[in-house]
Write a protein that holds these residues in place. Structure first.
Motif, PDB file in Angstrom:
ATOM      1  N   THR A 141       1.001  -1.231  -0.076  1.00  0.00           N
ATOM      2  CA  THR A 141      -0.170  -0.063  -0.051  1.00  0.00           C
ATOM      3  C   THR A 141       0.871   1.272   0.127  1.00  0.00           C
ATOM      4  OG1 THR A 141       0.182   0.190   2.337  1.00  0.00           O
ATOM      5  CG2 THR A 141      -1.724  -1.027   1.362  1.00  0.00           C
ATOM      6  N   GLU A 142       0.313   2.328  -0.185  1.00  0.00           N
ATOM      7  CA  GLU A 142       0.834   3.544   0.023  1.00  0.00           C
ATOM      8  C   GLU A 142       0.147   4.207   1.218  1.00  0.00           C
ATOM      9  OE1 GLU A 142       1.588   6.205  -3.475  1.00  0.00           O
ATOM     10  OE2 GLU A 142       2.558   7.189  -1.881  1.00  0.00           O
ATOM     11  N   LEU A 185       6.477   1.701   1.488  1.00  0.00           N
ATOM     12  CA  LEU A 185       7.724   1.627   0.952  1.00  0.00           C
ATOM     13  C   LEU A 185       8.669   0.965   1.878  1.00  0.00           C
ATOM     14  CD1 LEU A 185       9.401   1.824  -1.827  1.00  0.00           C
ATOM     15  CD2 LEU A 185       9.922   3.923  -1.052  1.00  0.00           C
ATOM     16  N   PHE A 215       2.265  -3.934  -6.467  1.00  0.00           N
ATOM     17  CA  PHE A 215       3.579  -4.377  -6.275  1.00  0.00           C
ATOM     18  C   PHE A 215       4.364  -3.153  -6.468  1.00  0.00           C
ATOM     19  CE2 PHE A 215       2.335  -8.968  -6.438  1.00  0.00           C
ATOM     20  CZ  PHE A 215       3.418  -9.448  -5.493  1.00  0.00           C
ATOM     21  N   LYS A 216       3.481  -2.025  -6.436  1.00  0.00           N
ATOM     22  CA  LYS A 216       4.403  -0.686  -7.051  1.00  0.00           C
ATOM     23  C   LYS A 216       5.325  -0.543  -6.130  1.00  0.00           C
ATOM     24  CE  LYS A 216       1.741   2.214  -9.888  1.00  0.00           C
ATOM     25  NZ  LYS A 216       0.273   2.792  -9.666  1.00  0.00           N
ATOM     26  N   ASN A 217       5.483  -0.427  -4.609  1.00  0.00           N
ATOM     27  CA  ASN A 217       6.330  -0.417  -3.830  1.00  0.00           C
ATOM     28  C   ASN A 217       7.785  -1.125  -4.330  1.00  0.00           C
ATOM     29  OD1 ASN A 217       5.309   1.610  -2.231  1.00  0.00           O
ATOM     30  ND2 ASN A 217       4.186   0.016  -1.010  1.00  0.00           N
ATOM     31  N   TYR A 218       7.548  -2.304  -4.450  1.00  0.00           N
ATOM     32  CA  TYR A 218       8.588  -3.340  -4.764  1.00  0.00           C
ATOM     33  C   TYR A 218       9.224  -3.124  -6.127  1.00  0.00           C
ATOM     34  CZ  TYR A 218       7.280  -6.169  -0.991  1.00  0.00           C
ATOM     35  OH  TYR A 218       6.718  -6.621   0.362  1.00  0.00           O
ATOM     36  N   GLU A 219       8.384  -2.712  -7.126  1.00  0.00           N
ATOM     37  CA  GLU A 219       8.814  -2.224  -8.411  1.00  0.00           C
ATOM     38  C   GLU A 219       9.721  -0.838  -8.137  1.00  0.00           C
ATOM     39  OE1 GLU A 219       5.587  -1.984 -11.093  1.00  0.00           O
ATOM     40  OE2 GLU A 219       5.018  -4.021 -10.692  1.00  0.00           O
ATOM     41  N   SER A 220       9.033   0.206  -7.648  1.00  0.00           N
ATOM     42  CA  SER A 220       9.799   1.323  -7.557  1.00  0.00           C
ATOM     43  C   SER A 220      11.431   1.169  -7.000  1.00  0.00           C
ATOM     44  CB  SER A 220       8.841   2.376  -6.698  1.00  0.00           C
ATOM     45  OG  SER A 220       9.138   2.116  -5.439  1.00  0.00           O
ATOM     46  N   ILE A 236      -1.754  -0.566  -3.642  1.00  0.00           N
ATOM     47  CA  ILE A 236      -1.171  -0.132  -5.147  1.00  0.00           C
ATOM     48  C   ILE A 236      -0.370  -1.582  -5.551  1.00  0.00           C
ATOM     49  CG2 ILE A 236      -0.966   2.249  -4.566  1.00  0.00           C
ATOM     50  CD1 ILE A 236       2.118   1.596  -3.588  1.00  0.00           C
ATOM     51  N   ASP A 245       7.061   7.581   3.940  1.00  0.00           N
ATOM     52  CA  ASP A 245       6.338   6.446   3.011  1.00  0.00           C
ATOM     53  C   ASP A 245       6.516   5.021   3.582  1.00  0.00           C
ATOM     54  OD1 ASP A 245       5.528   5.014   0.705  1.00  0.00           O
ATOM     55  OD2 ASP A 245       6.972   6.165  -0.518  1.00  0.00           O
TER      56      ASP A 245
END
Lengths: 298, 277
Positions: free
Chosen positions: A43-44, A263, A56-61, A54, A260
């Motif tokens: 999550t964000e 993240l 896998f966005k954290n992991y991707e970023s 969100i 964050d």
């Protein structure tokens, strides 16, 4: 018969009563938070507005985050360069202290003391020693080197932190000392009769016999480096130019400077996987180099 | 040939003294530094011995940071509570593992050991969020309360020790009309004093030297523990080296005193944990 069953049940109940503090603590301070951190890592979340899913966005970023990569590389530096140095130094210290000469307890007592110094105080001591006009610059000045800006130099700060860790090796060398005491003396006597010198005795008897202790200390040191925060933060806030930012320090910054939290928890989980993989790799290879006495019959 | 062993001993002492310089030298330097004047610490080349010996560093430390005494007091309260909680809860749990017969004992014990392997950071940030929600932020509760629910390392350590106490004593207690609780209070605890002392001292030191947890959870300077306070000092008085050294010295003094008086418990802890296993 019935009373036996009854007493068995009572024993079981008593067991759970006695371990109940741990069960409650495990759920409240370990399992619960762990579960929460898995969920939040997708999550964000900034701790004020509600968390937003969100995926896998954290992991991707993280893949494109230069500071994250730098902190990971710094921690890997400590693992691959610092760990062997520290463990070798622990062993060397233990060997020195393993002599039964008069007054050895005096030496053991004082060698151990740095381990008990609060980490922040350790950093203070080494800030003083590594200062611009400090003793270390003075000593190397005798042979025409320096003076260096030890804690302000991108290339020097990591070695400085490693030496601080080497100073506080008390626990590690005590464990090695116990391991060295466990090596049967008849092995050395046999080697002496065969004409082996000190060096060959060390290579062929001492080292193989204490491999379980080496394994233990290697893993402990790796875990310690993975969790390192205080040294980097207090010494130079992770600087200069992130050169001493450890993985945990970066996670701390992500959570409490950038707010964050999602993240940061994703970072924690990646760290967990890395620690697991490295421990697993060490354990796996250990089959080839660790000698357990109980295997003798094989 | 006869002189050979003599040289060997001499060589051993030589190496031991080199080690002494490495390990005790920095501490000695700290003590020398805190007794110097400010000017002396800035001198280049460095002056080795304080002349005159002055305690002005200490005076300036307490003048500029009047809270320093408070932080030491705070650390004593937090570390003592932490250590009492750890020993009490861990010994009760360890007793359950060592002295009762139960079906899933092994499963639970394996989980205890497994938690030893998991790095703390995984739970730290979610714990921070939880503690903030329930109003524990900026109190000592996050530093103290978890200690009362057993520490995996000491559960393991105490269990090893409890197992070495003869079970025939349990039987005798039952004969006298006691129960498991009596065994814990009257048999196992009194006989385990060395192990409990080791546990107390180690957890006291752990709490005293911890920087990260108090740093994370405490905001008001009046509530700081010594490590967090000392860190503040580095920022404020980095130019005043004697005061800085005095602060570091005070922060390590209680631990050093405990160590010199209770040395055997430190070594025992290592032996107890039986690292060979």
């Amino acid at each position: 018969m019935l009373s036996k069953i009854k007493s068995g049940i009572r024993q079981n109940i008593m067991f759970y009563i006695f371990i109940s503090p741990w069960i409650i603590g495990f759920l409240a301070f370990f399992a619960g938070p762990t579960l929460i951190s898995i969920i939040y890592s997708f999550t964000e979340y900034n701790s004020i507005t509600p968390a937003e899913w969100i995926g896998f966005k954290n992991y991707e970023s993280l893949l494109h985050d230069p500071i994250f990569k730098k902190s990971l590389m710094n921690t890997i530096y400590f693992i691959f360069i610092g760990t062997p140095l520290v463990v070798a130094f622990q062993l060397a210290t233990a060997m020195v202290l393993n002599n039964e000469v008069k007054g050895i307890n005096f030496f053991r007592t004082l060698y151990y003391l740095p381990y008990l110094v609060p980490t922040v105080a350790t950093v203070v001591i080494w800030i003083i020693l590594y200062g611009k006009t400090g003793v270390i610059n003075q000593i190397i000045g005798v042979v025409g080197l320096g003076p260096y800006e030890w804690t302000g130099d991108v290339h020097l700060i990591k070695p400085v932190i490693i030496t601080m860790g080497m100073w506080a090796v008390g626990n590690g060398f005590l464990i090695f000392l116990a391991g060295l005491k466990g090596v049967p003396t008849h092995l050395y006597e046999a080697a002496k009769i065969d004409g082996a010198g000190s060096f060959r005795q060390f290579i062929h008897i001492t080292l193989p016999m204490i491999t379980p202790t080496i394994l233990f200390n290697l893993i402990m040191q790796c875990i310690q480096y993975f969790q390192m925060f205080t040294e980097s933060y207090v010494l130079n806030k992770g600087g200069p130019d992130y050169a001493s930012t450890t993985y945990l320090l970066n996670t701390y910054n992500t959570a409490f400077k950038d707010f964050d939290f999602g993240l940061a928890m994703a970072q924690s989980w990646i760290l967990f996987i890395i620690i697991f993989l490295i421990t697993f790799a060490i354990m796996k290879t250990s089959d080839n180099w660790v000698y357990y006495e109980s295997d003798k019959g094989r | 040939m006869k002189r050979y062993p003599y040289f060997k001993t001499l060589f051993k002492y030589l190496i031991l003294i080199v080690g002494l310089v490495i390990f005790a030298g920095p501490l000695l330097w700290l003590i020398l530094t805190m007794l110097k004047t400010r000017g002396q610490t800035l001198a280049y080349p460095p002056e080795w011995f304080p002349s005159p010996i002055t305690f002005d560093g200490f005076v300036r430390l307490f003048e500029n940071l009047p809270l320093f005494g408070r932080w030491i007091f705070n650390s004593f309260v937090v570390s003592t509570t932490f250590a009492v909680g750890t020993v009490l809860s861990s010994s009760i749990v360890a007793f359950g593992f060592a002295r009762t017969k139960a079906r899933y004992k092994f499963v639970f014990f394996s989980i205890v050991l497994a938690t030893l392997m998991v790095p703390e950071q995984i739970t730290l940030i979610p714990l921070f969020i939880i503690f903030k929600q329930i109003g524990w932020y900026d109190t000592w509760l996050p530093l103290i309360v978890p200690a009362f629910f057993g520490n995996a390392y000491f559960i393991f350590l105490f269990r090893q020790f409890f197992l070495s106490i003869p079970f025939s004593l349990d039987e005798a207690t039952y004969m006298d009309g006691g129960n498991l609780w009596t065994v814990y209070r009257k048999v196992v605890m009194p006989l385990s004093l060395p192990a409990l002392m080791t546990g107390f001292i180690f957890s006291f030191v752990e709490s005293w030297t911890d920087f990260f947890t108090p740093f994370l959870f405490l905001q008001s300077e009046t509530k700081y523990t010594i490590s967090v306070g000392l860190q503040l000092l580095i920022g404020i008085q980095s130019q005043d080296v004697p005061a800085l050294a005095a602060g570091a010295f005070i922060s390590l003094l209680p631990i050093a005193v405990i160590y010199f008086f209770a040395q055997r418990y430190f070594v025992e802890g290592i032996v107890l944990s039986g690292t060979k296993g």
